[in-house]
Design a protein around this motif. Structure first.
Motif, mmCIF file in Angstrom:
data_model
loop_
_atom_site.group_PDB
_atom_site.id
_atom_site.type_symbol
_atom_site.label_atom_id
_atom_site.label_comp_id
_atom_site.label_asym_id
_atom_site.label_seq_id
_atom_site.Cartn_x
_atom_site.Cartn_y
_atom_site.Cartn_z
ATOM 1 N N ILE A 1 0.841 -1.208 0.000
ATOM 2 C CA ILE A 1 0.000 0.000 0.000
ATOM 3 C C ILE A 1 0.877 1.259 0.000
ATOM 4 N N LYS A 2 1.971 1.189 0.736
ATOM 5 C CA LYS A 2 2.915 2.330 0.760
ATOM 6 C C LYS A 2 3.447 2.622 -0.644
ATOM 7 N N ASP A 3 3.859 1.551 -1.347
ATOM 8 C CA ASP A 3 4.368 1.726 -2.709
ATOM 9 C C ASP A 3 3.319 2.372 -3.592
ATOM 10 N N LEU A 4 2.087 1.933 -3.407
ATOM 11 C CA LEU A 4 0.979 2.499 -4.184
ATOM 12 C C LEU A 4 0.830 3.978 -3.902
ATOM 13 N N ALA A 5 0.900 4.319 -2.620
ATOM 14 C CA ALA A 5 0.763 5.715 -2.220
ATOM 15 C C ALA A 5 1.860 6.553 -2.867
ATOM 16 N N LYS A 6 3.076 6.010 -2.865
ATOM 17 C CA LYS A 6 4.204 6.742 -3.456
ATOM 18 C C LYS A 6 4.028 6.918 -4.956
ATOM 19 N N SER A 7 3.379 5.929 -5.584
ATOM 20 C CA SER A 7 3.226 5.999 -7.039
ATOM 21 C C SER A 7 2.184 7.030 -7.459
ATOM 22 N N GLY A 8 1.522 7.644 -6.501
ATOM 23 C CA GLY A 8 0.582 8.709 -6.841
ATOM 24 C C GLY A 8 -0.872 8.280 -6.882
ATOM 25 N N MET A 9 -1.161 7.021 -6.529
ATOM 26 C CA MET A 9 -2.543 6.546 -6.485
ATOM 27 C C MET A 9 -3.323 7.274 -5.393
ATOM 28 N N THR A 10 -4.554 7.610 -5.711
ATOM 29 C CA THR A 10 -5.434 8.184 -4.697
ATOM 30 C C THR A 10 -5.918 7.050 -3.797
ATOM 31 N N ILE A 11 -5.796 7.249 -2.503
ATOM 32 C CA ILE A 11 -6.118 6.167 -1.568
ATOM 33 C C ILE A 11 -6.963 6.699 -0.420
ATOM 34 N N VAL A 12 -8.023 5.963 -0.109
ATOM 35 C CA VAL A 12 -8.754 6.221 1.129
ATOM 36 C C VAL A 12 -8.682 4.934 1.932
ATOM 37 N N ILE A 13 -8.123 5.001 3.119
ATOM 38 C CA ILE A 13 -7.918 3.772 3.882
ATOM 39 C C ILE A 13 -8.461 3.911 5.304
ATOM 40 N N VAL A 14 -9.328 2.974 5.635
ATOM 41 C CA VAL A 14 -9.795 2.871 7.017
ATOM 42 C C VAL A 14 -8.817 1.948 7.720
ATOM 43 N N THR A 15 -8.188 2.402 8.774
ATOM 44 C CA THR A 15 -7.134 1.590 9.370
ATOM 45 C C THR A 15 -7.018 1.797 10.869
ATOM 46 N N HIS A 16 -6.473 0.770 11.523
ATOM 47 C CA HIS A 16 -6.127 0.874 12.940
ATOM 48 C C HIS A 16 -4.613 0.957 13.111
ATOM 49 N N GLU A 17 -3.899 0.974 11.979
ATOM 50 C CA GLU A 17 -2.436 1.047 12.030
ATOM 51 C C GLU A 17 -2.022 2.504 12.105
ATOM 52 N N MET A 18 -1.881 3.023 13.325
ATOM 53 C CA MET A 18 -1.630 4.459 13.488
ATOM 54 C C MET A 18 -0.272 4.879 12.927
ATOM 55 N N GLY A 19 0.739 4.022 13.129
ATOM 56 C CA GLY A 19 2.064 4.344 12.610
ATOM 57 C C GLY A 19 2.018 4.490 11.096
ATOM 58 N N PHE A 20 1.303 3.593 10.480
ATOM 59 C CA PHE A 20 1.161 3.609 9.028
ATOM 60 C C PHE A 20 0.419 4.871 8.574
ATOM 61 N N ALA A 21 -0.676 5.179 9.267
ATOM 62 C CA ALA A 21 -1.471 6.356 8.919
ATOM 63 C C ALA A 21 -0.611 7.618 9.004
ATOM 64 N N ARG A 22 0.185 7.676 10.041
ATOM 65 C CA ARG A 22 1.043 8.853 10.231
ATOM 66 C C ARG A 22 2.082 8.951 9.122
ATOM 67 N N GLU A 23 2.611 7.793 8.721
ATOM 68 C CA GLU A 23 3.713 7.797 7.767
ATOM 69 C C GLU A 23 3.263 8.126 6.338
ATOM 70 N N VAL A 24 2.151 7.537 5.905
ATOM 71 C CA VAL A 24 1.831 7.667 4.472
ATOM 72 C C VAL A 24 0.766 8.712 4.148
ATOM 73 N N SER A 25 -0.030 9.130 5.135
ATOM 74 C CA SER A 25 -1.188 9.952 4.794
ATOM 75 C C SER A 25 -0.809 11.393 4.478
ATOM 76 N N ASP A 26 -1.595 11.954 3.564
ATOM 77 C CA ASP A 26 -1.548 13.404 3.388
ATOM 78 C C ASP A 26 -2.495 14.045 4.386
ATOM 79 N N ARG A 27 -3.565 13.328 4.655
ATOM 80 C CA ARG A 27 -4.588 13.865 5.532
ATOM 81 C C ARG A 27 -5.176 12.714 6.351
#
Lengths: 220, 244
Positions: free
Chosen positions: B183-209
């Motif tokens: 999912i991180k690779d996808l985010a980097k590639s410019g894909m628009t992503i909406v993700i419901v998640t409990h992974e706070m570290g992940f949310a902090r690292e990859v999210s724009d918002r």
């Protein structure tokens, strides 16, 4: 008693064989056409059309609620009057059997389809796959694994239930018993023979179905 | 500002008497990566599932790619082809091989020739390290592999956005990282992503918002830094103190 059974079998085996033949023919035809009819009834029951839902609901509930023997009588009495062409007694009974099993098979099919995980529908929808393709490529191939074993059970159930048709003397295995007991005045040994044949048939089918089910499970 | 991809206006959804979404307004731009966090039962998944109309909103409007998809009589299948979705329980098709799972929708709905669809599928499988699994059935795959397959299956339709509904919640712990990396690779590639998640570290690292949802509304939103480091809303603070 054992002597009687052996003697009756020796003398009248051809009557029983004829009965087995007709029992199997009636069962195969009933389940085959019952399945075809059942597919359409299941589709109607699952459709979004309220009228179709209502009609199929009534159809299924009446057929499953009323005794089978009553249904046989009804079609045996009514069909010859209602149809413009000649129908033999056996044909009337066959129609009754087909209609009876179509209601049960419709429910088997509906349950088999609805037992497929809802996530499968959602995944197909989320990919933008239209409903007809979703049914054909995703849902039905999975539903078949639920449906086929249940139709196998319906086959065994019908094999026994065709015995009710002996009321109308149409030649299946139970009719053979009536023929033989009239000829021999020994109803009990003849009944035991017929009972053994029924149990052997259902037992064989159950075993075959078990093997088939295991094959299906393996391919899962 | 980049193009608006999804616009949601006063989105409401009830399940019986329970109001799950109480009026959501949100605009999502192309290329944005948005995490939706919040306590269970806050309406996160329902919000996500409304975006591609797996749940029918009771009130409100949704525009996707310039078209109002909540409009009556619209062919939603056509729009869903441009919105991928990945589910918590993978929902891969057990009756098909890995390759068939991926090529089914492109072949059926986009009329991509089989050879071309398979070639594309192989490229995608290679990118997630599963090329050797192409002829396997899903029952032979681990949870992590199933989820990567589900992601690739969504990507094969070349969507403009992918909706992830708790994609790692059903995974064994050792499988989580592999899926998050994809999912991180996808985010980097410019894909628009909406993700419901409990992974706070992940949310902090990859999210724009990050959107924080509670009781059917978006209680707070902002960049990961704002929301995780300087939350304003009391409910956000309370939630973060429990999960971080």
């Amino acid at each position: 008693m054992i002597y009687d059974i052996a003697a009756i079998w020796q003398k009248y085996s051809y009557v029983f064989v004829e009965g087995i033949k007709w029992t199997l023919i009636l069962t195969v035809i009933t389940v085959f056409f019952g399945t075809i009819l059942g597919v359409f009834i299941a589709m109607a029951k699952m459709s979004k059309n309220k009228l179709l839902n209502g009609i199929t609901f009534v159809y299924i509930e009446i057929i499953r609620g009323a005794p089978m023997l009553l249904q046989l009588y009804f079609f045996w009495l009514w069909l010859p009057k209602a149809m413009p062409f000649e129908m033999s007694e056996r044909d009337c009974i066959l129609v009754a059997l087909i209609i009876n099993s179509s209601a049960y098979i419709a429910e088997i099919i509906r349950a088999g389809i609805q037992a497929v995980d809802k996530g499968q529908t959602e995944a197909a929808k989320s990919l933008g796959i239209r409903d007809s393709y979703m049914m054909r490529y995703v849902i039905l191939p999975q539903a078949v694994k639920n449906i086929l074993p249940a139709i196998g059970n319906q086959f065994i159930f019908m094999l026994k239930n065709t015995s009710l048709a002996s009321t109308f003397f149409i030649g299946e295995l139970m009719t053979s018993w009536r023929t033989v007991q009239t000829a021999t005045y020994k109803p009990i040994p003849a009944l035991i023979i017929v009972g053994i044949i029924y149990v052997l048939m259902t037992w064989t089918l159950t075993l075959a179905l078990g093997v088939f089910e295991r094959r299906l499970a393996e391919s899962d | 500002m980049t193009d608006v991809l999804i616009k949601v206006e006063n989105l409401q959804k009830n399940f019986g008497k329970l109001q799950v979404l109480k009026g959501i307004d949100q605009t999502i731009h192309s290329g944005e990566v948005i995490s939706v966090i919040g306590p269970s039962g806050s309406g996160k998944s329902t919000f996500l599932r409304c975006l591609n109309l797996l749940e029918t909103p009771d009130c409100g409007k949704i525009w996707f790619d310039g078209q109002e998809i909540t409009e009556k009589g619209i062919n939603i299948d056509l729009h869903r082809q441009k919105m991928g979705m990945v589910f918590q329980h993978f929902n891969v098709f057990p009756n098909m091989t890995v390759l068939q799972n991926i090529t089914l929708a492109p072949i059926l709905e986009k009329k991509v020739p089989k050879a071309e669809a398979e070639q594309k599928a192989m490229q995608l499988l290679e990118s997630v390290g599963m090329a050797d699994k192409r002829y396997e059935y899903p029952r032979k795959l681990s949870g992590g592999q199933k989820q990567r397959l589900a992601i690739v299956r969504a990507l094969a339709m070349e969507p403009k956005v992918i909706l992830f509904d708790e994609p790692t919640s059903a995974l064994d712990p050792e499988m989580v990282k592999g899926v998050l990396n994809v999912i991180k690779d996808l985010a980097k590639s410019g894909m628009t992503i909406v993700i419901v998640t409990h992974e706070m570290g992940f949310a902090r690292e990859v999210s724009d918002r990050v959107l924080f949802m509670v009781d059917g509304i978006i209680a707070e939103e902002g960049t990961p830094q704002q929301l995780f480091d300087n939350p304003v809303n009391e409910r956000t603070k309370e939630f973060l103190s429990q999960v971080l």
